[in-house]
Design a protein around this motif. Structure first.
Motif, PDB file in Angstrom:
ATOM      1  N   GLY A  45       0.803  -1.222   0.000  1.00 35.25           N
ATOM      2  CA  GLY A  45       0.000   0.000   0.000  1.00 35.25           C
ATOM      3  C   GLY A  45       0.833   1.267   0.000  1.00 35.25           C
ATOM      4  O   GLY A  45       0.290   2.338   0.263  1.00 35.25           O
ATOM      5  N   LEU A  46       2.125   1.148  -0.228  1.00 40.12           N
ATOM      6  CA  LEU A  46       2.967   2.340  -0.309  1.00 40.12           C
ATOM      7  C   LEU A  46       4.149   2.074  -1.220  1.00 40.12           C
ATOM      8  O   LEU A  46       4.546   0.928  -1.415  1.00 40.12           O
ATOM      9  N   GLN A  47       4.639   3.161  -1.813  1.00 36.90           N
ATOM     10  CA  GLN A  47       5.903   3.058  -2.538  1.00 36.90           C
ATOM     11  C   GLN A  47       6.898   4.012  -1.909  1.00 36.90           C
ATOM     12  O   GLN A  47       7.727   3.628  -1.110  1.00 36.90           O
ATOM     13  N   CYS A  48       6.767   5.321  -2.186  1.00 35.82           N
ATOM     14  CA  CYS A  48       7.746   6.241  -1.589  1.00 35.82           C
ATOM     15  C   CYS A  48       7.469   6.471  -0.113  1.00 35.82           C
ATOM     16  O   CYS A  48       8.367   6.795   0.647  1.00 35.82           O
ATOM     17  N   GLY A  49       6.201   6.347   0.298  1.00 35.76           N
ATOM     18  CA  GLY A  49       5.885   6.425   1.716  1.00 35.76           C
ATOM     19  C   GLY A  49       5.561   7.810   2.235  1.00 35.76           C
ATOM     20  O   GLY A  49       5.198   7.956   3.404  1.00 35.76           O
ATOM     21  N   PHE A  50       5.663   8.832   1.380  1.00 36.73           N
ATOM     22  CA  PHE A  50       5.444  10.192   1.892  1.00 36.73           C
ATOM     23  C   PHE A  50       4.017  10.401   2.393  1.00 36.73           C
ATOM     24  O   PHE A  50       3.790  11.002   3.429  1.00 36.73           O
ATOM     25  N   CYS A  51       3.052   9.871   1.633  1.00 33.61           N
ATOM     26  CA  CYS A  51       1.651  10.106   2.004  1.00 33.61           C
ATOM     27  C   CYS A  51       1.167   9.126   3.064  1.00 33.61           C
ATOM     28  O   CYS A  51       0.066   9.271   3.591  1.00 33.61           O
ATOM     29  N   THR A  52       1.973   8.089   3.352  1.00 37.00           N
ATOM     30  CA  THR A  52       1.496   6.959   4.157  1.00 37.00           C
ATOM     31  C   THR A  52       1.026   7.339   5.570  1.00 37.00           C
ATOM     32  O   THR A  52      -0.026   6.871   6.000  1.00 37.00           O
ATOM     33  N   PRO A  53       1.767   8.182   6.311  1.00 33.34           N
ATOM     34  CA  PRO A  53       1.268   8.526   7.651  1.00 33.34           C
ATOM     35  C   PRO A  53      -0.132   9.130   7.617  1.00 33.34           C
ATOM     36  O   PRO A  53      -0.973   8.808   8.473  1.00 33.34           O
ATOM     37  N   GLY A  54      -0.389   9.968   6.621  1.00 30.02           N
ATOM     38  CA  GLY A  54      -1.708  10.584   6.502  1.00 30.02           C
ATOM     39  C   GLY A  54      -2.783   9.553   6.204  1.00 30.02           C
ATOM     40  O   GLY A  54      -3.857   9.562   6.812  1.00 30.02           O
ATOM     41  N   PHE A  55      -2.483   8.641   5.266  1.00 29.29           N
ATOM     42  CA  PHE A  55      -3.462   7.588   4.948  1.00 29.29           C
ATOM     43  C   PHE A  55      -3.709   6.688   6.157  1.00 29.29           C
ATOM     44  O   PHE A  55      -4.842   6.287   6.426  1.00 29.29           O
TER      45      PHE A  55
END
Lengths: 284, 160
Positions: free
Chosen positions: B101-111
């Motif tokens: 569910g992630l690649q670069c991970g930048f948006c991941t904390p928000g999701f």
């Protein structure tokens, strides 16, 4: 992308808030949920000298039910209205409109009164206030006055509120069980402000329309009632012929703005399609 | 002066933080710079991308659209508060891992925080509801399919 410096005044009461607004004058802004004001401040499109934070005034949050009206406190969150237990067609309208405001993290913070005072012409709550001829309750050091929705929205992002006045509540009439309501919007992306928003509330008895209310958002500098559509609906059988005639008349009567989101002609076409859809879908 | 720094207490992931911030400082910047919790990311800083989503009193909010001073005394949960003390991943984190569910991970904390707010609430959860809620946040890598898959998988674990 950071706000310019401002004086921060957290208000502990309505009296304290209006006293601060009176002292600070028109360089000040009221901070409610902040979901419209803070983006504008982050962009420095807005640079208020002072913010009067009314977020702590719990007495302004919630819906008071009266016999023929409900009073929505200015700090009632969008999510509160999406989940409201207000019965009847008015409750359906509030839940349906509430669910279409922005995204979940906007609805947890943004407020009904903040939206109304911000006066975006496509805002669900501004369209709903105009649809139902809401009454705004406004307080200042000089006392409390009420303003009808028709007089409240003056132009884009501009209302009849004076710089020293605070919107504390909005009164909405209850709709009796004969009413059928619908909220239909079009936006290119989920959660965006609608390019065109349509709200309808029609009293239908024995298949015939009585009181007919149609309000359009995104087609002018403020939410506008479509008198053309309303007059064509009232007294007619609730069916495809009347719906089509009203939708075409509403589209012919608007002079929408053109911008990056759509041309005037595109918006006019949307009015026709969305109003017909709203009338076909309206339900108790 | 009322634009001078103000002393306030934030409760983040169960810890108490005494900070001193200018009123104009966003909650997101306060978390990153004053609480030194840099898991909360800032993308657009005007409430469009959702990268800075955190939980405020259990509800998802955009930390770029709240001032630090507005959060005084409130309970905040950030991505640092998801995993267990011993490093055990939260079911959402595990599901993001399992479903790519992630690649670069930048948006991941928000999701993750957006989804945590939904799945830990009492609201009924359907696939359509998950789609609707996730439409709040932007991801430039995944095309969203694996994120929705991950949240649906976590929903099955968390709502058992």
């Amino acid at each position: 992308m950071k706000p310019a410096p401002f004086d921060y005044i957290p208000a502990a009461s309505v009296a304290e808030a209006v006293a601060a607004l009176a002292e600070l004058g028109d360089g000040s802004k009221v901070l409610a949920g902040g979901q419209s004001l803070l983006p504008m401040m982050n962009f420095r499109l807005a640079r208020p000298d002072a913010l009067v934070d009314i977020g702590g005034l719990g007495e302004l949050r919630g819906v008071q039910a009266r016999e023929r009206f409900i009073e929505v406190g200015a700090l009632t969150r969008h999510l509160d209205l999406e989940r409201t237990g207000v019965p009847g067609p008015l409750g359906s309208l509030l839940r349906s409109a509430g669910a279409q405001v922005g995204h979940l993290p906007i609805r947890t913070r943004g407020t009904f009164g903040g939206s109304v005072a911000h006066a975006d012409p496509a805002s669900e709550w501004c369209v709903l206030a105009a649809l139902l001829d809401a009454t705004m309750t406004v307080t200042s050091l000089a006392g409390t006055r009420t303003v009808a929705a028709a007089d409240f929205f003056t132009t884009i992002f501009t209302t009849a509120l004076e710089p020293d006045e605070l919107l504390t509540a909005v009164t909405l009439p209850r709709l009796d069980e004969s009413y059928r309501v619908a909220v239909v919007e079009f936006a290119r992306r989920a959660g965006d402000f609608a390019i065109v928003a349509v709200m309808v509330a029609c009293s239908v008895r024995n298949g015939v329309i009585g009181d007919a209310r149609v309000c359009l958002g995104g087609v002018a500098d403020r939410p506008v009632r479509s008198l053309a559509a309303e007059s064509l609906l009232a007294g007619q059988p609730a069916g495809a012929a009347a719906f089509r005639a009203a939708a075409d008349a509403a589209a012919a009567a608007v002079s929408p703005p053109a911008d990056i989101h759509g041309s005037a002609g595109y918006r006019r076409d949307l009015v026709s399609v969305l109003l017909r859809r709203a009338l076909e879908r309206m339900a108790p | 002066m009322s634009r001078a720094k103000r002393d306030l207490i934030l409760y983040v992931n169960g810890d108490r933080f005494a900070v001193s911030v200018e009123p104009r400082k966003s909650l997101a910047d306060t978390l990153r710079e004053d609480c030194h919790l840099t898991g909360t990311h800032l993308g657009c800083e005007h409430g469009v991308c959702g990268a800075c989503t955190v939980l405020l009193d259990g509800e998802p909010v955009r930390a770029c659209l709240i001032l630090g001073v507005q959060a005084a005394g409130h309970s905040i949960r950030t991505v640092e508060g998801l995993a267990g003390e011993n490093g055990t991943l939260h079911p959402l984190q595990q599901a993001f891992w399992d479903n790519h569910g992630l690649q670069c991970g930048f948006c991941t904390p928000g999701f993750l925080m957006l989804a945590a707010g939904l799945l830990e609430s009492a609201d009924p959860v359907t696939d359509d509801k998950i789609d609707d809620v996730l439409s709040s946040n932007l991801c430039r890598c995944t095309g969203y399919q694996n994120i929705t898959r991950a949240v649906c998988a976590a929903a099955r674990v968390m709502r058992q």
